[in-house]
Design a protein around this motif. Structure first.
Motif, short mmCIF file in Angstrom:
data_model
loop_
_atom_site.label_atom_id
_atom_site.label_comp_id
_atom_site.label_asym_id
_atom_site.label_seq_id
_atom_site.Cartn_x
_atom_site.Cartn_y
_atom_site.Cartn_z
N ASP A 3 56.40 41.35 51.71
CA ASP A 3 55.86 42.12 50.61
C ASP A 3 55.54 42.01 49.78
N ASP A 4 54.41 40.69 49.37
CA ASP A 4 53.96 39.91 48.32
C ASP A 4 52.60 39.86 48.36
N ALA A 5 51.75 40.04 47.81
CA ALA A 5 50.19 39.53 47.93
C ALA A 5 50.00 38.55 47.69
N TYR A 6 49.01 37.51 47.83
CA TYR A 6 48.95 36.47 47.39
C TYR A 6 47.36 36.14 47.55
N LEU A 7 47.43 35.27 45.79
CA LEU A 7 46.62 34.55 45.68
C LEU A 7 46.39 32.94 45.99
N PHE A 8 44.74 33.23 46.77
CA PHE A 8 44.36 32.08 47.85
C PHE A 8 42.96 31.71 46.83
N LEU A 9 42.98 30.52 47.27
CA LEU A 9 41.66 29.71 47.37
C LEU A 9 40.92 29.65 48.12
N LEU A 10 39.51 30.14 48.30
CA LEU A 10 38.49 29.96 49.19
C LEU A 10 37.96 28.85 48.54
N ASP A 11 36.87 27.91 50.49
CA ASP A 11 36.63 26.64 50.56
C ASP A 11 35.31 27.66 49.46
N ASP A 12 34.64 28.87 50.03
CA ASP A 12 33.24 28.90 49.27
C ASP A 12 33.74 30.33 49.02
N ALA A 13 33.13 30.38 47.15
CA ALA A 13 33.14 31.39 46.54
C ALA A 13 32.47 32.78 47.23
N ALA A 14 31.50 32.52 48.17
CA ALA A 14 30.07 33.47 48.39
C ALA A 14 31.13 34.01 49.83
N VAL A 15 32.46 33.27 50.35
CA VAL A 15 32.78 34.21 51.74
C VAL A 15 33.25 35.68 51.06
N ARG A 16 32.53 37.14 51.76
CA ARG A 16 33.32 37.83 51.47
C ARG A 16 34.66 38.07 51.97
N LEU A 17 36.04 38.00 50.99
CA LEU A 17 37.61 37.79 51.27
C LEU A 17 38.46 38.19 50.84
N GLY A 18 38.77 39.09 50.68
CA GLY A 18 40.25 39.63 49.63
C GLY A 18 38.85 39.98 48.30
N VAL A 19 39.91 40.26 47.52
CA VAL A 19 39.29 40.74 45.28
C VAL A 19 39.49 39.26 45.16
N PRO A 20 38.49 39.08 43.67
CA PRO A 20 38.38 38.39 42.72
C PRO A 20 39.70 39.04 42.29
N PRO A 21 41.20 38.55 41.23
CA PRO A 21 42.10 39.29 40.75
C PRO A 21 42.01 39.97 39.30
#
Length: 141
Positions: A3-21
């Motif tokens: 039921d929770d969203a997830y904050l996570f860190l990508l190794d490559d900021a260029a990857v288009r996954l998720g949304v910057p908070p």
């Protein structure tokens, strides 16, 4: 699924996954001690380009081994996140659906007031686009 969203860190900021908070707007969870401590432990800032957020139904997409933290979001925050995480066309149609829902909430009352004011049922149906049977049912006729 969680039921929770997830904050996570990508190794490559260029990857288009998720949304910057930051793109979602103000999030209450970002001010909590747990999130602040997690960000400090990761050596990152709330505005870091590699910090991303995914809604609960998409948390399976978080890369294996990525640093992650479950965060609760309010319904309104979650709605904003979902709008930002989908394709632009999907976000537009979701906005329209929310607008429709807001307008439709008072439908029965509006139809009742129109009929009480003397607007004939066939004209109410014509103006609203509702089925005549819906108009008479909303009026309790």
């Amino acid at each position: 699924m969680t039921d929770d969203a997830y904050l996570f860190l990508l190794d490559d900021a260029a990857v288009r996954l998720g949304v910057p908070p930051a793109a979602v707007g103000d999030l209450a969870c970002m001010e909590t001690p747990a999130v602040r401590a997690w960000l400090d432990a990761q050596g990152t800032a709330p505005t870091a380009p590699e910090l991303r957020l995914l809604p609960p139904e998409e948390t399976g997409a978080v890369p294996e081994g990525a640093e992650r933290l479950p965060v609760p979001l309010s319904d309104e925050e979650l709605s904003r996140l979902r709008q930002r995480s989908g394709p632009e066309a999907l976000a537009r149609i979701e906005k329209e659906l929310l607008y429709y829902r807001d307008c439709a909430d008072g439908r029965d009352g509006l139809i009742g007031r129109a009929l009480a004011a003397g607007v004939p049922p066939h004209r109410v149906a014509e103006l609203t686009g509702e089925d005549p049977a819906t108009v008479t049912a909303a009026a309790g006729v």
